[in-house]
Write an enzyme that holds these catalytic residues in place. Structure first.
Site, short mmCIF file in Angstrom:
data_model
loop_
_atom_site.label_atom_id
_atom_site.label_comp_id
_atom_site.label_asym_id
_atom_site.label_seq_id
_atom_site.Cartn_x
_atom_site.Cartn_y
_atom_site.Cartn_z
N SER A 78 0.84 -1.18 0.00
CA SER A 78 0.00 0.00 0.00
C SER A 78 0.89 1.24 0.00
O SER A 78 2.07 1.17 0.35
CB SER A 78 -0.91 0.01 1.23
OG SER A 78 -1.66 -1.19 1.32
N HIS A 91 1.23 15.45 -3.85
CA HIS A 91 1.97 16.36 -4.73
C HIS A 91 1.27 17.71 -4.71
O HIS A 91 0.03 17.78 -4.68
CB HIS A 91 2.02 15.83 -6.17
CG HIS A 91 2.54 14.44 -6.30
ND1 HIS A 91 3.88 14.13 -6.19
CD2 HIS A 91 1.91 13.27 -6.53
CE1 HIS A 91 4.04 12.83 -6.34
NE2 HIS A 91 2.85 12.28 -6.54
N CYS A 120 -4.50 -2.19 0.64
CA CYS A 120 -4.89 -3.58 0.40
C CYS A 120 -5.54 -4.14 1.65
O CYS A 120 -5.24 -3.72 2.76
CB CYS A 120 -3.68 -4.43 0.04
SG CYS A 120 -2.88 -3.99 -1.51
#
Length: 261
Positions: A107, A112, A135
């Protein structure tokens, strides 16, 4: 609440949340635009973003495997955190770097930032993209209120996708391990009241999409190093129109052609 699913082995579902926010601001001169970008770069530098993502990791009950962060020149920052649903016990004699590489497919959380400004309208737009991919039983939806509170969010776009399948003890495929009608179900109702909100969901494919835009524009909140009473009424109206136009274009994904007033 329904009984917990009894699965055959590990929960193989992959759950991904993409969370994008936009902050709009009016900066009236080239110097103010530069100062705004510098302010954003300092306010949301890689260290601050790392702290936010670490809290997100804690909220979803995951464990950090590795952190990578970067401040960019001239502006912007990125952070990536590799996470696991369960605490990883490093085998004796295995190097730390090898441990991280061995679990790259578990995971991750990334962020950003994209600060920019429009030289003609003096409108600056700061965008943050956050992706949480998990997950197993971990779900990132519970972090939405925290993320919204930690950024000045004029426009918010959220996508939630569940991929793959897992099996119950009888061997039947399960493509969704939770009942979900809308991403809005995980957002504070008091927050939703401040926004115009639309959903575009494809339930049969476990795709959920929600967009939010602030309903009201308080001009003072959008002025960088300015007081609203320093501006003539006509100038105030022009700035508000440009701000609303910017917001509507981002929210709708359609550029309004013609002269910007």
């Amino acid at each position: 609440m329904s009984d917990k699913l009894k699965l055959h082995g590990f929960n193989n579902l992959t759950k991904s949340l993409s969370f994008n926010i936009y902050d709009i601001c009016y900066a009236g001169s080239a110097k103010e635009q530069e100062d705004y970008i510098a302010y954003i770069d300092e306010e949301y530098n890689a260290d601050r973003l790392t702290d936010i993502l670490l809290h997100v990791t804690e909220m979803i009950g995951a464990h950090v495997l590795n952190i990578s962060k970067q401040d960019y020149d001239p502006q912007g920052a990125s952070v990536t955190i590799l996470i696991a649903e369960e605490e990883i016990k490093k085998p004796v004699g295995l190097a730390e770097k090898e441990t991280v590489v061995a679990h790259l497919d578990k995971s991750h959380i990334t962020v950003h930032t994209y600060p920019e400004f429009h030289p003609e309208t003096n409108i600056a737009t700061f965008r943050v993209d956050i992706d949480v991919s998990t997950c197993g039983e971990i779900t990132p939806l519970s972090t939405l209120n925290y993320l919204i509170e930690n950024f000045d969010s004029d426009i918010i776009t959220m996508d939630y996708r569940v991929r793959g399948f897992t099996r119950d003890v009888a061997g039947n495929k399960i493509f969704m391990d939770e009942q979900l009608a809308s991403i809005q179900d995980y957002i504070d109702p008091a927050t939703l009241e401040k926004y115009d909100v639309i959903d575009m969901n494809v339930y049969q494919h476990n795709l959920f999409h929600t967009k939010m835009m602030l309903s009201d524009v308080d001009l003072q909140e959008y002025l960088f190093n300015h007081d609203v009473y320093e501006l003539a009424p006509r100038k105030r109206l022009e700035i508000i129109n440009n701000i609303r136009r910017e917001m509507i274009e981002i929210f709708s994904g359609v550029t309004v052609f013609g002269e910007k007033r």
